[in-house]
Write a protein that holds these residues in place. Structure first.
Motif, PDB file in Angstrom:
ATOM      1  N   TYR A 132      39.172   1.122  30.850  1.00 37.72           N
ATOM      2  CA  TYR A 132      39.488   0.177  31.919  1.00 37.72           C
ATOM      3  C   TYR A 132      39.698   0.938  33.221  1.00 37.72           C
ATOM      4  O   TYR A 132      40.438   1.921  33.268  1.00 37.72           O
ATOM      5  CB  TYR A 132      40.756  -0.597  31.557  1.00 37.72           C
ATOM      6  CG  TYR A 132      41.288  -1.500  32.657  1.00 37.72           C
ATOM      7  CD1 TYR A 132      40.740  -2.762  32.867  1.00 37.72           C
ATOM      8  CD2 TYR A 132      42.344  -1.096  33.462  1.00 37.72           C
ATOM      9  CE1 TYR A 132      41.236  -3.600  33.860  1.00 37.72           C
ATOM     10  CE2 TYR A 132      42.841  -1.915  34.456  1.00 37.72           C
ATOM     11  CZ  TYR A 132      42.287  -3.169  34.655  1.00 37.72           C
ATOM     12  OH  TYR A 132      42.771  -3.990  35.642  1.00 37.72           O
ATOM     13  N   LEU A 157      49.070  -0.920  35.340  1.00 40.36           N
ATOM     14  CA  LEU A 157      48.128   0.118  34.941  1.00 40.36           C
ATOM     15  C   LEU A 157      46.755  -0.204  35.540  1.00 40.36           C
ATOM     16  O   LEU A 157      46.174  -1.251  35.231  1.00 40.36           O
ATOM     17  CB  LEU A 157      48.003   0.205  33.419  1.00 40.36           C
ATOM     18  CG  LEU A 157      49.028   1.061  32.683  1.00 40.36           C
ATOM     19  CD1 LEU A 157      48.766   1.006  31.177  1.00 40.36           C
ATOM     20  CD2 LEU A 157      48.999   2.504  33.163  1.00 40.36           C
ATOM     21  N   MET A 189      46.856  -5.693  31.943  1.00 38.73           N
ATOM     22  CA  MET A 189      46.925  -4.358  32.531  1.00 38.73           C
ATOM     23  C   MET A 189      47.599  -4.402  33.898  1.00 38.73           C
ATOM     24  O   MET A 189      48.419  -3.533  34.240  1.00 38.73           O
ATOM     25  CB  MET A 189      45.539  -3.752  32.625  1.00 38.73           C
ATOM     26  CG  MET A 189      44.860  -3.482  31.288  1.00 38.73           C
ATOM     27  SD  MET A 189      45.683  -2.207  30.303  1.00 38.73           S
ATOM     28  CE  MET A 189      45.087  -0.722  31.126  1.00 38.73           C
ATOM     29  N   LEU A 208      41.700   1.630  25.782  1.00 42.08           N
ATOM     30  CA  LEU A 208      42.214   0.649  24.848  1.00 42.08           C
ATOM     31  C   LEU A 208      41.440   0.723  23.539  1.00 42.08           C
ATOM     32  O   LEU A 208      40.215   0.864  23.542  1.00 42.08           O
ATOM     33  CB  LEU A 208      42.102  -0.774  25.413  1.00 42.08           C
ATOM     34  CG  LEU A 208      42.865  -1.116  26.685  1.00 42.08           C
ATOM     35  CD1 LEU A 208      42.126  -0.652  27.933  1.00 42.08           C
ATOM     36  CD2 LEU A 208      43.109  -2.618  26.782  1.00 42.08           C
ATOM     37  N   PRO A 252      47.287   5.321  28.601  1.00 38.95           N
ATOM     38  CA  PRO A 252      47.036   5.369  30.043  1.00 38.95           C
ATOM     39  C   PRO A 252      46.214   6.573  30.482  1.00 38.95           C
ATOM     40  O   PRO A 252      45.568   6.526  31.531  1.00 38.95           O
ATOM     41  CB  PRO A 252      48.451   5.422  30.648  1.00 38.95           C
ATOM     42  CG  PRO A 252      49.334   4.828  29.603  1.00 38.95           C
ATOM     43  CD  PRO A 252      48.729   5.250  28.296  1.00 38.95           C
ATOM     44  N   ILE A 311      47.138   1.128  23.776  1.00 38.51           N
ATOM     45  CA  ILE A 311      46.630   1.530  25.086  1.00 38.51           C
ATOM     46  C   ILE A 311      47.118   2.939  25.368  1.00 38.51           C
ATOM     47  O   ILE A 311      48.300   3.249  25.190  1.00 38.51           O
ATOM     48  CB  ILE A 311      47.133   0.597  26.208  1.00 38.51           C
ATOM     49  CG1 ILE A 311      46.633  -0.834  25.989  1.00 38.51           C
ATOM     50  CG2 ILE A 311      46.673   1.097  27.581  1.00 38.51           C
ATOM     51  CD1 ILE A 311      47.238  -1.827  26.962  1.00 38.51           C
ATOM     52  N   ASP A 365      42.628  -7.835  31.615  1.00 36.92           N
ATOM     53  CA  ASP A 365      42.820  -7.454  33.010  1.00 36.92           C
ATOM     54  C   ASP A 365      44.171  -7.944  33.521  1.00 36.92           C
ATOM     55  O   ASP A 365      44.916  -7.195  34.176  1.00 36.92           O
ATOM     56  CB  ASP A 365      41.687  -8.022  33.859  1.00 36.92           C
ATOM     57  CG  ASP A 365      41.778  -7.589  35.313  1.00 36.92           C
ATOM     58  OD1 ASP A 365      42.065  -6.407  35.571  1.00 36.92           O
ATOM     59  OD2 ASP A 365      41.566  -8.436  36.201  1.00 36.92           O
ATOM     60  N   GLY A 397      43.099   3.031  31.871  1.00 36.39           N
ATOM     61  CA  GLY A 397      43.605   3.258  30.524  1.00 36.39           C
ATOM     62  C   GLY A 397      42.490   3.112  29.504  1.00 36.39           C
ATOM     63  O   GLY A 397      41.444   2.508  29.775  1.00 36.39           O
ATOM     64  N   SER A 436      52.190  -6.880  24.628  1.00 37.92           N
ATOM     65  CA  SER A 436      50.919  -7.549  24.357  1.00 37.92           C
ATOM     66  C   SER A 436      51.144  -8.893  23.682  1.00 37.92           C
ATOM     67  O   SER A 436      50.526  -9.905  24.036  1.00 37.92           O
ATOM     68  CB  SER A 436      50.032  -6.666  23.472  1.00 37.92           C
ATOM     69  OG  SER A 436      49.766  -5.430  24.086  1.00 37.92           O
TER      70      SER A 436
END
Length: 324
Positions: free
Chosen positions: A214, A268, A263, A273, A290, A288, A260, A271, A130
Motif C-alpha cells: 500500500y 499509515l 490505513m 499487508l 508498516p 500489517i 484504504d 505498509g 481491524s
C-alpha cells in the motif's frame, strides 16, 4: 530535501530506492544510527531552537520529507570492555532512544512515510483495530497456559496455528540460519501447563495468499499460487522454490476502499499487508507491517515499487518546497 532514516548495512527495500533517487538527481540525505553512535559525523540538536545540524550544516528548514525505515533496528555501540559493560550499553541505548524521540518532535511537522507514531503498531493492535473497522481477521488469543489454550481450540471451526507475537529475526549458528515460522498446532498433549506468552490463531483454509503493498491510496497486490498440496502453513518457506507462482492480482474495489479507509484511520500512508482469500471467496486480513518487504512481489510482478516509492518521496518534497 528528503531525509532517509535507515540502518547502515545493505537493506533490500531501502537501497534500490536510493539508487532511483540518485538517478533522478533528487536532493536527499541519509542518516543511520551508526553515524550518530559511532561518531562518524558531527551531530548537534539545538534543543531550545529545535534545530538539527550535521557536520555544521543546518538541515532543519531544508528537510521536507522523511522516509523512516528501520532506523533503530541496528543500534551498534562501541564501549570498551569493563566490569559494567552490560549496564553501560543498556544506559547508552536509552540515551540514544530518548535523543531520537526528541528528533522526531523536531521534525513533527514534516511529511513522514510512514509516520513514526504508527510504525509501532503491533499484531494484536492491528487485529483489534481491524475488527473494529469491519475487516475480518482470524480469531486470536495470547496466553501463557494450556488450560486457556484448550478452551480456545474448542471454539474454533478450523485448525490452530502458533506464531510470534512480534517479528522474529534469524538465529545464526555456524553456517546455518534459523527462523521461526507460523506452524499448525493440532496435538496439545505435549504442551506444558505453563509457557511463555504466545500468540495462537485459527488456521484459515486458503484458496491463496495475497501480498499487498500500500502506498498512499494505491494498492499493488500479488497472489501467491501454490502448485501442489503442502502441510506447511507458512508460505515464506517456499519463496525460493518452484512450487509457487507470483501473479499480479486485483482486489475488489470495495475491499480496497475499505483497506484504504482503515490505513488512513491508523495514520499509515504505506505498509505491507498479508491477506488470505478463503475457499468461500472471503478476504481475511492477517497482519500489517508498516515497513514490510516489497522487493519480491514488486520484482516478480513488474510493479517497480522501488521507483514508485522514490517518485512519491520526490513529489512530496517538491510539493512541500512549493508551498513554503
Amino acid at each position: 530535501m528528503i531525509l532517509i532514516l535507515s540502518y547502515d548495512e545493505y537493506e533490500q527495500g531501502t537501497d534500490p530506492v536510493i539508487d532511483w533517487l540518485i538517478y533522478k538527481e533528487a536532493d536527499y540525505i541519509k542518516i543511520t544510527i551508526k553515524d550518530i553512535v559511532n561518531n562518524r559525523s558531527k551531530f548537534l540538536i539545538d534543543i531550545n531552537n529545535k534545530r538539527l545540524l550535521i557536520n555544521d550544516i543546518d538541515y532543519t528548514d531544508r528537510i521536507n520529507v522523511i522516509w523512516y525505515r528501520r532506523f533503530e533496528a541496528h543500534l551498534g555501540l562501541q564501549v570498551e570492555n569493563t566490569n559494567h559493560l552490560h549496564q553501560i550499553n543498556h544506559e547508552i541505548k536509552y540515551e540514544v532512544e530518548d535523543t531520537i524521540t526528541f528528533l522526531k518532535r523536531v521534525f513533527d511537522d514534516k511529511v513522514w512515510m510512514p509516520h513514526y507514531n504508527s510504525i509501532s503498531l503491533k499484531k494484536p493492535e492491528v487485529t483489534l483495530l481491524s475488527e473494529q473497522f469491519g475487516l475480518r481477521t482470524p480469531k486470536s488469543i495470547i496466553t501463557n497456559n494450556k488450560s486457556d489454550l484448550v478452551k480456545f481450540k474448542k471454539t474454533l471451526d478450523n485448525e490452530l496455528v502458533i506464531k510470534p507475537i512480534r517479528h522474529s529475526s534469524y538465529f545464526i549458528e555456524d553456517d546455518y540460519a534459523y527462523s521461526i515460522y507460523t506452524q499448525k498446532l493440532n496435538d496439545l498433549s505435549d504442551i506444558p501447563e505453563q509457557f511463555n506468552l504466545t500468540l495462537f490463531q485459527e488456521c484459515i483454509e486458503r484458496k491463496y495468499e495475497i501480498r499487498v503493498f500500500y502506498l498512499d491510496g494505491k494498492f499493488y497486490s500479488t497472489a501467491i499460487l501454490v502448485n501442489n498440496d503442502t502441510e506447511n502453513i507458512d508460505i515464506k518457506k517456499y519463496f525460493k522454490s518452484e512450487i509457487i507462482n507470483w501473479v499480479p492480482y486485483q482486489l475488489p474495489p470495495e475491499y480496497e476502499a475499505q483497506l484504504d479507509d482503515f490505513m488512513r484511520s491508523i495514520n499509515l500512508n504505506t505498509g505491507s499487508l498479508d491477506v488470505i482469500k478463503t475457499q468461500d471467496d472471503e478476504y481475511i486480513m492477517l497482519e500489517i507491517n508498516p515497513v514490510g518487504q516489497y522487493s519480491a512481489p514488486g520484482f516478480r510482478c513488474n510493479y517497480y515499487l522501488d521507483e514508485k516509492i522514490a517518485d512519491w518521496l520526490i513529489e512530496n518534497d517538491e510539493k512541500e518546497t512549493v508551498s513554503i
